[in-house]
Design a protein around this motif. Structure first.
Motif, PDB file in Angstrom:
ATOM      1  N   ILE A 146       0.841  -1.213   0.000  1.00  0.00           N
ATOM      2  CA  ILE A 146       0.000   0.000   0.000  1.00  0.00           C
ATOM      3  C   ILE A 146       0.868   1.251   0.000  1.00  0.00           C
ATOM      4  O   ILE A 146       0.651   2.198  -0.770  1.00  0.00           O
ATOM      5  CB  ILE A 146      -0.946  -0.002   1.213  1.00  0.00           C
ATOM      6  N   GLY A 147       1.881   1.274   0.861  1.00  0.00           N
ATOM      7  CA  GLY A 147       2.778   2.429   0.922  1.00  0.00           C
ATOM      8  C   GLY A 147       3.535   2.629  -0.380  1.00  0.00           C
ATOM      9  O   GLY A 147       3.749   3.768  -0.816  1.00  0.00           O
ATOM     10  N   GLY A 148       3.933   1.528  -1.030  1.00  0.00           N
ATOM     11  CA  GLY A 148       4.651   1.634  -2.294  1.00  0.00           C
ATOM     12  C   GLY A 148       3.820   2.258  -3.390  1.00  0.00           C
ATOM     13  O   GLY A 148       4.300   3.099  -4.159  1.00  0.00           O
ATOM     14  N   VAL A 149       2.556   1.865  -3.491  1.00  0.00           N
ATOM     15  CA  VAL A 149       1.660   2.432  -4.507  1.00  0.00           C
ATOM     16  C   VAL A 149       1.477   3.926  -4.262  1.00  0.00           C
ATOM     17  O   VAL A 149       1.560   4.740  -5.201  1.00  0.00           O
ATOM     18  CB  VAL A 149       0.294   1.715  -4.499  1.00  0.00           C
ATOM     19  N   LEU A 150       1.244   4.304  -3.021  1.00  0.00           N
ATOM     20  CA  LEU A 150       1.049   5.728  -2.690  1.00  0.00           C
ATOM     21  C   LEU A 150       2.309   6.531  -3.002  1.00  0.00           C
ATOM     22  O   LEU A 150       2.237   7.625  -3.572  1.00  0.00           O
ATOM     23  CB  LEU A 150       0.682   5.873  -1.211  1.00  0.00           C
ATOM     24  N   GLY A 151       3.477   5.993  -2.629  1.00  0.00           N
ATOM     25  CA  GLY A 151       4.727   6.711  -2.866  1.00  0.00           C
ATOM     26  C   GLY A 151       5.029   6.891  -4.340  1.00  0.00           C
ATOM     27  O   GLY A 151       5.480   7.955  -4.764  1.00  0.00           O
ATOM     28  N   ALA A 152       4.800   5.837  -5.142  1.00  0.00           N
ATOM     29  CA  ALA A 152       5.044   5.934  -6.584  1.00  0.00           C
ATOM     30  C   ALA A 152       4.128   6.964  -7.222  1.00  0.00           C
ATOM     31  O   ALA A 152       4.550   7.743  -8.091  1.00  0.00           O
ATOM     32  CB  ALA A 152       4.846   4.562  -7.230  1.00  0.00           C
ATOM     33  N   TYR A 153       2.865   6.985  -6.808  1.00  0.00           N
ATOM     34  CA  TYR A 153       1.918   7.959  -7.366  1.00  0.00           C
ATOM     35  C   TYR A 153       2.321   9.383  -6.985  1.00  0.00           C
ATOM     36  O   TYR A 153       2.318  10.283  -7.836  1.00  0.00           O
ATOM     37  CB  TYR A 153       0.511   7.659  -6.855  1.00  0.00           C
ATOM     38  N   VAL A 154       2.695   9.581  -5.726  1.00  0.00           N
ATOM     39  CA  VAL A 154       3.078  10.910  -5.259  1.00  0.00           C
ATOM     40  C   VAL A 154       4.289  11.423  -6.031  1.00  0.00           C
ATOM     41  O   VAL A 154       4.345  12.587  -6.441  1.00  0.00           O
ATOM     42  CB  VAL A 154       3.375  10.891  -3.741  1.00  0.00           C
ATOM     43  N   LEU A 155       5.297  10.533  -6.256  1.00  0.00           N
ATOM     44  CA  LEU A 155       6.515  10.956  -6.937  1.00  0.00           C
ATOM     45  C   LEU A 155       6.246  11.409  -8.364  1.00  0.00           C
ATOM     46  O   LEU A 155       6.912  12.308  -8.880  1.00  0.00           O
ATOM     47  CB  LEU A 155       7.534   9.813  -6.928  1.00  0.00           C
ATOM     48  N   THR A 156       5.267  10.795  -9.030  1.00  0.00           N
ATOM     49  CA  THR A 156       4.967  11.166 -10.409  1.00  0.00           C
ATOM     50  C   THR A 156       4.033  12.374 -10.506  1.00  0.00           C
ATOM     51  O   THR A 156       3.816  12.901 -11.588  1.00  0.00           O
ATOM     52  CB  THR A 156       4.322   9.988 -11.167  1.00  0.00           C
ATOM     53  N   GLN A 157       3.495  12.816  -9.367  1.00  0.00           N
ATOM     54  CA  GLN A 157       2.535  13.919  -9.387  1.00  0.00           C
ATOM     55  C   GLN A 157       3.062  15.189  -8.734  1.00  0.00           C
ATOM     56  O   GLN A 157       2.823  16.293  -9.204  1.00  0.00           O
ATOM     57  CB  GLN A 157       1.224  13.497  -8.675  1.00  0.00           C
ATOM     58  N   ILE A 158       3.785  15.045  -7.610  1.00  0.00           N
ATOM     59  CA  ILE A 158       4.259  16.218  -6.877  1.00  0.00           C
ATOM     60  C   ILE A 158       5.691  15.997  -6.423  1.00  0.00           C
ATOM     61  O   ILE A 158       6.231  14.898  -6.508  1.00  0.00           O
ATOM     62  CB  ILE A 158       3.376  16.538  -5.643  1.00  0.00           C
TER      63      ILE A 158
END
Length: 255
Positions: free
Chosen positions: A89-101
């Motif tokens: 769960i943390g990995g998915v959130l972190g990957a999304y955040v890095l590509t957005q902000i």
């Protein structure tokens, strides 16, 4: 993606880096992502692309490393189950955040915290015979480790291994368990990056890191099995301290 376009001379340096990074990671439970991502960023690769490329390579290196640790009986399956779901769960959130902000603003604070853990582990390894205790805080470490690993291009091992050892977990099985769980987390992170960035993450650097890491994986697991717990504690602390302080210096543009 045309693998025939990759010249051997272009990927040899990355094979060497991947081998050394995975040897350290397999033996001490950390450093592949930190070393590899730092290298890619230092030669001009954007942070999101660097993290994506390293995780693409890690999908293979962690599979080899996890298999080796299982063979050497370095895995605590109950702890793995507690780490895996929050880590994914943390990995998915972190990957999304890095590509957005841009999530880099918190990086110096996290790295400073990890460096302090490293210093404590060195001190504990040198002054006290290890007294092993079952760690109480596990799931939150998986969540935080997965998020920071994806968002920062490395961090699963330092966050999870470091904090579990601080709680008194036995070094060999902790290192093996964290490395094996990392395969599930890395595959999830890589899938997220592919969905957002596409297959362009597979560069010559990625292929080189992959080859070197897969070759080194069995040796790291063997070292973790045979090394004395006190020695593992000191070396984990040293690697955690050095890599974290280096990351702080880079984040603050001191070097």
């Amino acid at each position: 993606m045309d693998f025939s376009a990759f010249e051997l001379t272009d990927i040899l340096p990355f094979i060497a880096v991947g081998f050394v990074a995975q040897l350290i990671d397999g033996a001490l439970g950390m450093a592949f992502g930190v070393i590899s991502t730092t290298l890619l960023i230092s030669i001009g690769v954007p942070p999101a692309a660097a993290s994506a490329g390293v995780h693409a390579a890690e999908a293979f290196t962690t599979a080899a490393s996890g298999t080796s640790h299982i063979i050497h009986r370095n895995v605590d399956w109950k702890m793995l189950a507690r780490l895996a779901i929050p880590g994914v769960i943390g990995g998915v959130l972190g990957a999304y955040v890095l590509t957005q902000i841009d999530a880099e603003s918190a990086r110096p604070f996290v790295l400073t915290y990890l460096a302090s853990i490293g210093v404590y582990l060195i001190w504990r390894g040198l002054h006290f015979p290890p007294v092993h205790r079952a760690p109480r805080i596990v799931e939150p470490l998986g969540l935080a480790g997965g998020f920071l690993d994806a968002a920062g291009g490395g961090g699963w091992g330092p966050v999870v291994t470091g904090n579990l050892l601080v709680q008194g977990a036995e070094p060999r099985r902790t290192i093996g368990t964290v490395n094996t769980t990392e395969f599930l987390v890395t595959v999830t992170i890589s899938a997220t990056f592919i969905a957002t960035l596409g297959w362009e993450m597979f560069t010559a650097a990625t292929v080189g890191l992959l080859i070197g890491g897969v070759v080194a994986a069995p040796f790291g697991a063997m070292i973790a099995k045979r090394a004395k717990p006190k020695i593992l504690l000191v070396f984990v602390g040293a690697v955690l301290t050095v890599t974290s302080l280096y990351g702080v210096a880079r984040a603050l543009e001191l070097i």
